[in-house]
Design a protein around this motif. Structure first.
Motif, PDB file in Angstrom:
ATOM      1  N   PHE A  84      -9.259 -38.111  62.221  1.00 53.34           N
ATOM      2  CA  PHE A  84      -9.079 -38.984  63.172  1.00 53.34           C
ATOM      3  C   PHE A  84      -9.821 -40.087  62.153  1.00 53.34           C
ATOM      4  O   PHE A  84      -9.246 -41.343  62.634  1.00 53.34           O
ATOM      5  N   ASP A  85     -10.775 -39.862  61.558  1.00 51.88           N
ATOM      6  CA  ASP A  85     -11.470 -41.127  60.762  1.00 51.88           C
ATOM      7  C   ASP A  85     -10.373 -41.750  59.767  1.00 51.88           C
ATOM      8  O   ASP A  85     -10.501 -42.949  59.569  1.00 51.88           O
ATOM      9  N   ALA A  86      -9.453 -40.936  59.260  1.00 54.16           N
ATOM     10  CA  ALA A  86      -8.373 -41.468  58.275  1.00 54.16           C
ATOM     11  C   ALA A  86      -7.534 -42.254  58.939  1.00 54.16           C
ATOM     12  O   ALA A  86      -7.024 -43.143  58.524  1.00 54.16           O
ATOM     13  N   CYS A  87      -7.208 -42.058  60.431  1.00 53.28           N
ATOM     14  CA  CYS A  87      -6.273 -42.865  61.387  1.00 53.28           C
ATOM     15  C   CYS A  87      -7.207 -44.290  61.486  1.00 53.28           C
ATOM     16  O   CYS A  87      -6.447 -45.463  61.333  1.00 53.28           O
ATOM     17  N   VAL A  88      -8.179 -44.078  61.783  1.00 53.43           N
ATOM     18  CA  VAL A  88      -9.138 -45.493  61.970  1.00 53.43           C
ATOM     19  C   VAL A  88      -9.176 -46.297  60.835  1.00 53.43           C
ATOM     20  O   VAL A  88      -8.893 -47.383  60.743  1.00 53.43           O
ATOM     21  N   ALA A  90      -7.292 -46.283  58.408  1.00 54.23           N
ATOM     22  CA  ALA A  90      -5.688 -47.018  58.143  1.00 54.23           C
ATOM     23  C   ALA A  90      -5.348 -48.062  59.018  1.00 54.23           C
ATOM     24  O   ALA A  90      -4.303 -48.648  58.837  1.00 54.23           O
ATOM     25  N   GLY A  91      -6.337 -48.598  59.824  1.00 55.55           N
ATOM     26  CA  GLY A  91      -6.021 -49.643  60.606  1.00 55.55           C
ATOM     27  C   GLY A  91      -5.923 -49.375  62.158  1.00 55.55           C
ATOM     28  O   GLY A  91      -5.439 -50.108  62.959  1.00 55.55           O
ATOM     29  N   GLU A  92      -6.010 -47.772  62.644  1.00 53.27           N
ATOM     30  CA  GLU A  92      -6.055 -47.431  63.924  1.00 53.27           C
ATOM     31  C   GLU A  92      -7.353 -47.764  64.659  1.00 53.27           C
ATOM     32  O   GLU A  92      -7.682 -46.908  65.322  1.00 53.27           O
ATOM     33  N   SER A  93      -7.866 -48.801  64.423  1.00 50.16           N
ATOM     34  CA  SER A  93      -9.057 -48.918  65.084  1.00 50.16           C
ATOM     35  C   SER A  93      -9.124 -48.844  66.775  1.00 50.16           C
ATOM     36  O   SER A  93     -10.253 -48.386  67.450  1.00 50.16           O
ATOM     37  N   GLN A  94      -8.176 -49.026  67.393  1.00 52.75           N
ATOM     38  CA  GLN A  94      -8.020 -49.053  68.880  1.00 52.75           C
ATOM     39  C   GLN A  94      -8.272 -47.527  69.283  1.00 52.75           C
ATOM     40  O   GLN A  94      -8.767 -47.249  70.521  1.00 52.75           O
ATOM     41  N   ARG A  95      -8.224 -46.597  68.474  1.00 52.67           N
ATOM     42  CA  ARG A  95      -8.466 -45.256  68.738  1.00 52.67           C
ATOM     43  C   ARG A  95      -9.871 -45.024  69.314  1.00 52.67           C
ATOM     44  O   ARG A  95     -10.277 -44.250  70.072  1.00 52.67           O
ATOM     45  N   LEU A  96     -10.738 -45.835  68.843  1.00 54.24           N
ATOM     46  CA  LEU A  96     -12.331 -45.765  69.232  1.00 54.24           C
ATOM     47  C   LEU A  96     -12.537 -46.298  70.554  1.00 54.24           C
ATOM     48  O   LEU A  96     -13.678 -45.770  71.069  1.00 54.24           O
ATOM     49  N   SER A  97     -11.773 -46.745  71.251  1.00 56.66           N
ATOM     50  CA  SER A  97     -11.684 -47.269  72.621  1.00 56.66           C
ATOM     51  C   SER A  97     -11.410 -46.029  73.506  1.00 56.66           C
ATOM     52  O   SER A  97     -11.832 -46.152  74.574  1.00 56.66           O
ATOM     53  N   ARG A  98     -11.065 -44.937  73.123  1.00 51.42           N
ATOM     54  CA  ARG A  98     -10.731 -43.671  73.918  1.00 51.42           C
ATOM     55  C   ARG A  98     -11.868 -43.220  74.387  1.00 51.42           C
ATOM     56  O   ARG A  98     -11.751 -42.791  75.624  1.00 51.42           O
ATOM     57  N   ALA A  99     -12.937 -43.377  73.987  1.00 58.78           N
ATOM     58  CA  ALA A  99     -14.319 -42.806  74.277  1.00 58.78           C
ATOM     59  C   ALA A  99     -14.589 -43.351  75.966  1.00 58.78           C
ATOM     60  O   ALA A  99     -15.019 -42.837  76.904  1.00 58.78           O
ATOM     61  N   LEU A 257      -1.340 -46.196  69.521  1.00 62.01           N
ATOM     62  CA  LEU A 257      -1.725 -45.540  70.706  1.00 62.01           C
ATOM     63  C   LEU A 257      -3.429 -45.375  70.941  1.00 62.01           C
ATOM     64  O   LEU A 257      -3.674 -45.024  69.945  1.00 62.01           O
ATOM     65  N   VAL A 258      -3.907 -45.661  71.973  1.00 65.25           N
ATOM     66  CA  VAL A 258      -5.337 -45.411  72.061  1.00 65.25           C
ATOM     67  C   VAL A 258      -5.414 -43.654  72.658  1.00 65.25           C
ATOM     68  O   VAL A 258      -5.085 -43.123  73.363  1.00 65.25           O
ATOM     69  N   ILE A 259      -6.038 -42.986  71.133  1.00 60.24           N
ATOM     70  CA  ILE A 259      -6.052 -41.604  71.501  1.00 60.24           C
ATOM     71  C   ILE A 259      -6.915 -41.023  70.370  1.00 60.24           C
ATOM     72  O   ILE A 259      -7.265 -41.567  69.602  1.00 60.24           O
ATOM     73  N   GLY A 260      -7.832 -40.081  71.270  1.00 63.06           N
ATOM     74  CA  GLY A 260      -9.034 -39.584  70.710  1.00 63.06           C
ATOM     75  C   GLY A 260      -8.681 -38.380  69.434  1.00 63.06           C
ATOM     76  O   GLY A 260      -7.490 -38.239  69.255  1.00 63.06           O
ATOM     77  N   PRO A 261      -9.772 -37.876  69.103  1.00 64.70           N
ATOM     78  CA  PRO A 261      -9.465 -36.705  68.083  1.00 64.70           C
ATOM     79  C   PRO A 261      -9.078 -35.687  68.776  1.00 64.70           C
ATOM     80  O   PRO A 261      -8.978 -35.285  69.792  1.00 64.70           O
ATOM     81  N   TYR A 262      -8.527 -34.706  67.955  1.00 64.42           N
ATOM     82  CA  TYR A 262      -7.706 -33.202  68.457  1.00 64.42           C
ATOM     83  C   TYR A 262      -8.979 -32.631  69.226  1.00 64.42           C
ATOM     84  O   TYR A 262     -10.145 -32.608  68.921  1.00 64.42           O
TER      85      TYR A 262
END
Length: 577
Positions: A84-88, A90-99, A257-262
């Protein structure tokens, strides 16, 4: 040391390895619950109590170790958060809004892998406690893809092999590559769930109007009638590729996509994305395109790792390898001398894989898996009672039950067989089978009507191994698969002419070949004596959307509902007049 393996996810179940290293029992919970693909994770169906009870009852000695087919919570959390942190990063910061979407704090989102895995551990611990297994039986954790790989390789009887697993996802991975070497297995590559070919194929399945984790086989079947759509193919090539430096599969299906960690996943977003790409294309062309792409990517992936290791024997497991056309493509690779597809390549094999890996870790090699009839078995009296309650008349024929079935098939009838232990894995191999004449081109329509099934899926043939060269393009690489229905092969001209009911649209079939010492050969012997035919249809003993029958009462009710009037039960025959 005997080991009990337990798995709680999709295809939940249990398996038992005896202290001598022999697998003596394995069954999925769905066979008892009658819930297709029984999923026992929290919030789904009930835990796998009955499959565990069956395995314990089959054990000749006390269970001394338990294996959970999942990663330990702390290990999973480390791996999932690293991905998850590697995706963020790499520019996938939108994933943080999944919370916020999930109503969680940022810390709770980061805790998601560990907290969900702890709930699964608690569920399985309760199953263990309920079965009366206390602290004297320590628990080992075997991650999802280690179970896939270990079960496939350690039970194959092969000394050295490249071991490849591919599926949707499990414990933050969608695949792995390992090297099996004289009973040891070493992982060389991990494929994160972000790069899942299984999820890609599932998204296309849903976008084509089918069901995920259920109808992928139908999509594969439809591919035989379609052509490559260049626009969709170009899109696929832009989303997935083989990294030529590392040999890893890289996917971009979740990019943006807005997606959280496994284990968080947004299949709805994947499905919508694929629907948009499909547009107005013909479904059969969509199926042909994604099937062709899957085969090419996996073939290139496998070839890369075979070349890197110098190995020529390939062992595969994971749900992606339920795709029999893909397995045929791999067998055709010049770099492969032998292909072994684990007979329970889906998550039905996780419990056994966990048990086998845990057993082997103690320094003793498990025995190769030969007999797949290691599920529940029932006495003749239990079977007769169940069928008689459903209105069948049960007799013991003088010439043998198999001879009676062969005669019924010669008359054009559909029959069923309920003998021995239920088969391990998704394929009916004669113990829980419905059999029908293969020479009648209308038989697929008849069977689909009787069993309330879709018309998409082709029916598989059962034949004697000694006849194989006349029936199919016999590929020595696939010697194992010919006995377990795990690969498609081209049919000969004679087979296509004489047995049209088992030939798919592309001229292939998924055969099961019987050795002469198997009792089911007597059915074909009698059919041949009467008609000259030596191929029959073999399909699983179940109605549409039901698991294969397990208990005698399940078989009796299914046969009655389908209008099957002749059923072999052990050495007896049940007739519905």
């Amino acid at each position: 040391m005997s080991v009990l393996g337990i798995y709680d996810g999709h295809n939940a179940g249990a398996a038992l390895v005896s202290e001598r290293g022999r697998v003596i029992a394995a069954v999925e919970e769905e066979r008892f619950s009658r819930i297709k693909n029984h999923d026992a994770r929290p919030g789904q169906s009930a835990p796998p109590y009955e499959s565990v009870a069956f395995c314990l009852a089959a054990s000749p000695e006390p269970v001394t170790r338990i294996a959970f087919g999942l990663a330990a919570p702390a290990e999973l959390s480390r791996n999932a958060m690293a991905t998850f942190d590697a995706c963020v990063a790499a520019g996938e910061s939108q994933r943080l809004s999944r919370a916020a979407e999930l109503g969680l704090t940022d810390s709770e989102l980061r805790e998601l892998p560990a907290s969900t895995q702890r709930r699964r551990v608690d569920t399985l611990s309760a199953v263990v406690a309920g079965a009366g297994l206390g602290a004297e039986a320590p628990v080992a954790f075997v991650d999802h893809h280690a179970a896939h790989a270990g079960g496939a390789y350690l039970l194959s009887g092969l000394d050295q092999a490249l071991v490849v697993t591919l599926d949707g996802k499990g414990d933050n991975l969608s695949g792995s590559v390992s090297v099996g070497d004289h009973g040891t297995i070493s992982r060389t590559l991990e494929i994160p769930s972000e790069d899942s070919l299984g999820h890609l194929y599932s998204a296309f399945t849903v976008a084509c109007g089918l069901r995920p984790q259920r109808d992928e086989g139908k999509l594969q079947a439809m591919a035989a009638s379609g052509s490559i759509d260049r626009r969709i193919r170009s899109w696929l090539e832009d989303r997935f590729e083989l990294d030529g430096r590392s040999g890893a599969i890289r996917g971009k299906l979740s990019e943006g996509l807005v997606i959280g960690p496994y284990p968080d996943r947004r299949p709805d977003l994947h499905n919508d994305l694929v629907r948009e790409i499909i547009g107005g294309s013909r479904i059969v062309d969509v199926a042909a395109t994604v099937q062709n792409f899957l085969e090419q990517v996996v073939a290139e992936f496998v070839t890369w790792h075979l070349a890197r290791t110098g190995l020529r024997t390939l062992v595969v497991s994971g749900g992606v390898f339920a795709n029999v056309s893909l397995n045929h493509r791999l067998a055709d690779l010049g770099a492969v001398d032998r292909l072994h597809v684990h007979p329970a390549m889906t998550d039905a094999g996780i419990a056994m894989g966990a048990a086998v890996v845990t057993f082997a870790a103690q320094g003793t090699a498990p025995q190769p898996l030969r007999d797949l009839g290691i599920g529940p078995t029932y006495s003749d009296r239990e079977c007769a009672d169940a069928f008689e309650r459903e209105g069948f008349c049960v007799t013991t024929p003088r010439l043998g039950a198999e001879v009676v079935l062969g005669g019924a098939l010669a008359r054009g009838e559909v029959v069923a067989r309920f003998v021995g232990g239920a088969e391990y894995g998704p394929r009916a191999l004669g113990n829980r089978s419905i059999l029908a004449p293969a020479n009648n081109p209308s038989m697929p329509v008849i069977l689909n009507r009787m069993l309330r099934r879709s018309t998409v899926m082709p029916f598989a043939p059962m034949a004697r191994a000694r006849d194989a060269v006349d029936l199919f393009a016999v590929v020595p690489v696939l010697a194992d698969s010919f006995r377990t229905m795990t690969a498609a092969v081209p049919c000969t001209v004679e087979t296509r002419r004489r047995y049209p009911a088992i030939v798919h649209a592309d001229g292939t079939a998924r055969p099961q070949l019987l050795d002469d010492d198997e009792r089911a050969t007597a059915i074909i012997d009698e059919l041949e004596r009467r008609t000259g035919q030596h191929v029959i249809i073999n399909t699983s003993f179940n109605l549409h959307d039901e698991p294969m029958v397990c208990r005698p009462i399940d078989a009796a009710r299914s046969a009655s509902a389908a209008g099957i009037t002749t059923v072999q039960i052990g050495g007896m025959v049940a007739k519905l007049e």
